[in-house]
Structure formats: C-alpha cells, structure tokens
Design a protein around this motif. Structure first.
Motif, PDB file in Angstrom:
ATOM      1  N   ARG A 141       0.904  -1.004  -0.008  1.00 28.56           N
ATOM      2  CA  ARG A 141       0.140  -0.005  -0.098  1.00 28.56           C
ATOM      3  C   ARG A 141       0.507   1.015  -0.119  1.00 28.56           C
ATOM      4  O   ARG A 141       0.690   2.350  -0.197  1.00 28.56           O
ATOM      5  CB  ARG A 141      -1.246  -0.143   1.173  1.00 28.56           C
ATOM      6  CG  ARG A 141      -1.496   1.300   1.740  1.00 28.56           C
ATOM      7  CD  ARG A 141      -2.739   1.221   2.913  1.00 28.56           C
ATOM      8  NE  ARG A 141      -2.580   2.567   3.576  1.00 28.56           N
ATOM      9  CZ  ARG A 141      -2.501   2.528   4.561  1.00 28.56           C
ATOM     10  NH1 ARG A 141      -2.419   1.787   5.723  1.00 28.56           N
ATOM     11  NH2 ARG A 141      -2.749   3.715   5.100  1.00 28.56           N
ATOM     12  N   GLY A 144       2.181   2.046  -3.199  1.00 28.00           N
ATOM     13  CA  GLY A 144       0.988   2.544  -4.156  1.00 28.00           C
ATOM     14  C   GLY A 144       0.983   1.065  -5.090  1.00 28.00           C
ATOM     15  O   GLY A 144      -0.230   1.171  -6.147  1.00 28.00           O
ATOM     16  N   HIS A 146      -1.360  -0.729  -5.003  1.00 29.59           N
ATOM     17  CA  HIS A 146      -3.069  -1.170  -4.389  1.00 29.59           C
ATOM     18  C   HIS A 146      -3.754  -2.112  -4.268  1.00 29.59           C
ATOM     19  O   HIS A 146      -3.976  -3.127  -3.607  1.00 29.59           O
ATOM     20  CB  HIS A 146      -3.904   0.461  -4.305  1.00 29.59           C
ATOM     21  CG  HIS A 146      -3.261   1.873  -3.905  1.00 29.59           C
ATOM     22  ND1 HIS A 146      -3.715   2.729  -4.216  1.00 29.59           N
ATOM     23  CD2 HIS A 146      -2.777   1.760  -2.556  1.00 29.59           C
ATOM     24  CE1 HIS A 146      -3.134   3.414  -3.514  1.00 29.59           C
ATOM     25  NE2 HIS A 146      -2.680   3.178  -2.621  1.00 29.59           N
ATOM     26  N   GLU A 147      -3.841  -2.655  -5.551  1.00 30.48           N
ATOM     27  CA  GLU A 147      -4.303  -4.094  -6.349  1.00 30.48           C
ATOM     28  C   GLU A 147      -3.466  -5.053  -5.425  1.00 30.48           C
ATOM     29  O   GLU A 147      -4.301  -6.146  -5.167  1.00 30.48           O
ATOM     30  CB  GLU A 147      -4.086  -4.066  -8.175  1.00 30.48           C
ATOM     31  CG  GLU A 147      -5.106  -3.067  -8.502  1.00 30.48           C
ATOM     32  CD  GLU A 147      -5.429  -3.342 -10.402  1.00 30.48           C
ATOM     33  OE1 GLU A 147      -4.712  -4.406 -10.370  1.00 30.48           O
ATOM     34  OE2 GLU A 147      -5.498  -2.297 -10.760  1.00 30.48           O
ATOM     35  N   GLU A 150      -4.575  -4.608  -1.924  1.00 23.72           N
ATOM     36  CA  GLU A 150      -6.010  -5.495  -2.362  1.00 23.72           C
ATOM     37  C   GLU A 150      -5.871  -7.851  -2.098  1.00 23.72           C
ATOM     38  O   GLU A 150      -6.724  -7.349  -1.611  1.00 23.72           O
ATOM     39  CB  GLU A 150      -6.736  -4.976  -2.952  1.00 23.72           C
ATOM     40  CG  GLU A 150      -8.055  -5.468  -3.148  1.00 23.72           C
ATOM     41  CD  GLU A 150      -8.932  -4.259  -4.334  1.00 23.72           C
ATOM     42  OE1 GLU A 150     -10.413  -4.114  -3.902  1.00 23.72           O
ATOM     43  OE2 GLU A 150      -8.753  -4.827  -5.249  1.00 23.72           O
ATOM     44  N   LEU A 173      -6.890   0.686   3.013  1.00 23.08           N
ATOM     45  CA  LEU A 173      -6.493   0.589   1.635  1.00 23.08           C
ATOM     46  C   LEU A 173      -7.348   1.336   0.821  1.00 23.08           C
ATOM     47  O   LEU A 173      -7.339   2.137  -0.017  1.00 23.08           O
ATOM     48  CB  LEU A 173      -6.328  -0.540   1.417  1.00 23.08           C
ATOM     49  CG  LEU A 173      -5.683  -1.370  -0.121  1.00 23.08           C
ATOM     50  CD1 LEU A 173      -4.430  -0.572  -0.842  1.00 23.08           C
ATOM     51  CD2 LEU A 173      -5.752  -2.462  -0.786  1.00 23.08           C
ATOM     52  N   TYR A 174      -8.906   1.487   1.055  1.00 19.17           N
ATOM     53  CA  TYR A 174      -9.683   2.035   0.470  1.00 19.17           C
ATOM     54  C   TYR A 174      -9.784   3.251   0.697  1.00 19.17           C
ATOM     55  O   TYR A 174     -10.312   4.146  -0.588  1.00 19.17           O
ATOM     56  CB  TYR A 174     -10.703   1.475   0.027  1.00 19.17           C
ATOM     57  CG  TYR A 174     -11.370  -0.603  -0.214  1.00 19.17           C
ATOM     58  CD1 TYR A 174     -10.648  -0.408  -0.977  1.00 19.17           C
ATOM     59  CD2 TYR A 174     -11.534  -1.736   0.608  1.00 19.17           C
ATOM     60  CE1 TYR A 174     -10.897  -1.280  -2.341  1.00 19.17           C
ATOM     61  CE2 TYR A 174     -11.075  -2.505  -0.050  1.00 19.17           C
ATOM     62  CZ  TYR A 174     -11.438  -3.137  -1.261  1.00 19.17           C
ATOM     63  OH  TYR A 174     -11.457  -4.394  -2.159  1.00 19.17           O
ATOM     64  N   ASP A 176      -7.371   5.458   0.908  1.00 23.03           N
ATOM     65  CA  ASP A 176      -6.361   5.414   0.064  1.00 23.03           C
ATOM     66  C   ASP A 176      -6.763   5.496  -1.627  1.00 23.03           C
ATOM     67  O   ASP A 176      -5.962   6.703  -1.794  1.00 23.03           O
ATOM     68  CB  ASP A 176      -4.966   4.847   0.326  1.00 23.03           C
ATOM     69  CG  ASP A 176      -4.154   4.837   1.656  1.00 23.03           C
ATOM     70  OD1 ASP A 176      -4.580   5.531   2.622  1.00 23.03           O
ATOM     71  OD2 ASP A 176      -3.489   4.348   2.367  1.00 23.03           O
ATOM     72  N   MET A 177      -7.384   4.911  -1.316  1.00 30.93           N
ATOM     73  CA  MET A 177      -8.019   4.417  -2.564  1.00 30.93           C
ATOM     74  C   MET A 177      -8.601   5.402  -2.833  1.00 30.93           C
ATOM     75  O   MET A 177      -9.441   5.935  -4.688  1.00 30.93           O
ATOM     76  CB  MET A 177      -8.338   3.068  -2.942  1.00 30.93           C
ATOM     77  CG  MET A 177      -6.599   2.131  -2.701  1.00 30.93           C
ATOM     78  SD  MET A 177      -7.690   0.066  -3.390  1.00 30.93           S
ATOM     79  CE  MET A 177      -8.074   0.062  -5.217  1.00 30.93           C
TER      80      MET A 177
END
Length: 205
Positions: A141, A144, A146-147, A150, A173-174, A176-177
């Motif tokens: 995370r 960067g 993120h996927e 996740e 995480l979400y 941040d996204m």
C-alpha cells in the motif's frame, strides 16, 4: 489472552519441568496489553521465557519468546533480540511468529530491506500468516501497489476466521484509493469483529 494464560499455567502445574508451556506463557503474558500492571506482566513474561530456556536450551519457542521480550526499542536489546530470534529460526525454520518478531527487531535497527526479506521468508513458510500478510499488504500500500495489497487482504478475509488486521487493512487501503463506500463497509466489518473479540466470542489479532 486470559484463557491462554490460564491454559499454560495449568499445563505448568501438571508438569513444572516441561519447557514448552513456559514459552507459551511468556508470549501470552507479553501480548496481554489489557493487564492491570504491564511492567509486572513483562517481568513475569521474562521469568517464564528464561525458565523455558533453562529447562530446554534447544527449544525454538523459548528463544523466540526471549527475542520478543527484548524488542523494546533500545539498540542493545534489539541486537540481542535479533540473535535470539535467529537462533529460534535455526532450531525451527517453520516458526512463523519468529519471522515477524525478527522483522520488528531489524526494523527497529533501521535495517528495512533485511526486515522485508525476513517477512518474505516467513510468507514462504506460511503464505496465510495473518500478521506477516498484513505487514506485506501495508508495504505494498505504501508503495502504491494497491491492487496487490487488495488481493492479499481479500485472501485473508476468505479464511475460516479472518483476522481483524485484514478488515482494518482493507478499510485503510480503500481510504487511500478514494473508494469510500468500500472503506465504510470494511470499517463496519472491522468494528463488528473487534466488538465480538472484546466480548470473547471470536479471536482476532
């Protein structure tokens, strides 16, 4: 932690010369953050860990427990913790807690790349270890990715008893996204799990 402490104390009562329950008691005491007197708890944990090693100098869990006791932020103790935890892993390379604690000892010394490598070694031993997995997701995370973070956290959610760390990680995480609906969903799930944990109906980390 109270149930774990009671179970280890009962095992020691039944056979005071058997080393493993002392190591288990040491860890349970050290991680019992709700104790009334944390300093006294820590001292009891140290005595239990030292007793485990006295009874069985080759007990990996005993060396790991000593290492955990020493992770207090001071440089000298962090180095001693590192030695104990490396000894634990020499004796038992499958001891996943020792990878996590060794990583913490290395992080405390500013040796971040080594710490990350130790966590990766631990994940090879147990790809679903909740703490190691959550720590890796945190690193991804921050980078960067993120996927990938996740996917790792959702894999933990699919465990029979998902750890609270996975819910919290997804919530963060979400955020941040910028996916706030998903963040709210996982925040609610995290709150539910933590509430049940405090009531003693489920175990989460």
């Amino acid at each position: 932690q109270d149930k774990a402490i009671a179970a280890f104390e009962e095992a020691i009562r039944l056979d005071e010369h058997y080393a493993p329950p002392y190591a288990g008691l040491a860890v349970a005491l050290e991680l019992n953050y709700s104790a009334d007197d944390l300093e006294a708890n820590h001292e009891s944990a140290i005595r239990a860990a030292e007793t485990a090693i006295e009874l069985d100098p080759e007990l990996a869990d005993g060396h790991a427990a000593i290492g955990l006791m020493l992770i207090d932020g001071t440089e000298n103790n962090l180095k001693r913790a590192e030695r104990s935890l490396r000894r634990a892993l020499d004796l038992d390379p499958s001891l996943t807690n020792a990878y996590n604690w060794l990583s913490s000892a290395l992080m405390g010394q500013g040796r971040h790349e080594e710490a990350n490598a130790v966590q990766e070694r631990g994940l090879l031993v147990n790809p679903l270890d909740p703490i190691l997995s959550a720590n890796k997701a945190f690193r991804l995370r921050n980078q960067g990715e993120h996927e990938r973070a996740e996917r790792l956290l959702l894999r933990l959610i699919n465990l029979p008893e998902p750890p609270g760390l996975a819910y919290r990680g997804l919530f963060q995480l979400y955020i941040d996204m910028g996916e706030f609906d998903k963040a709210l969903h996982w925040a609610k799930q995290y709150a539910r799990v933590e509430t049940k944990s405090r009531l003693g109906t489920v175990g989460t980390l």
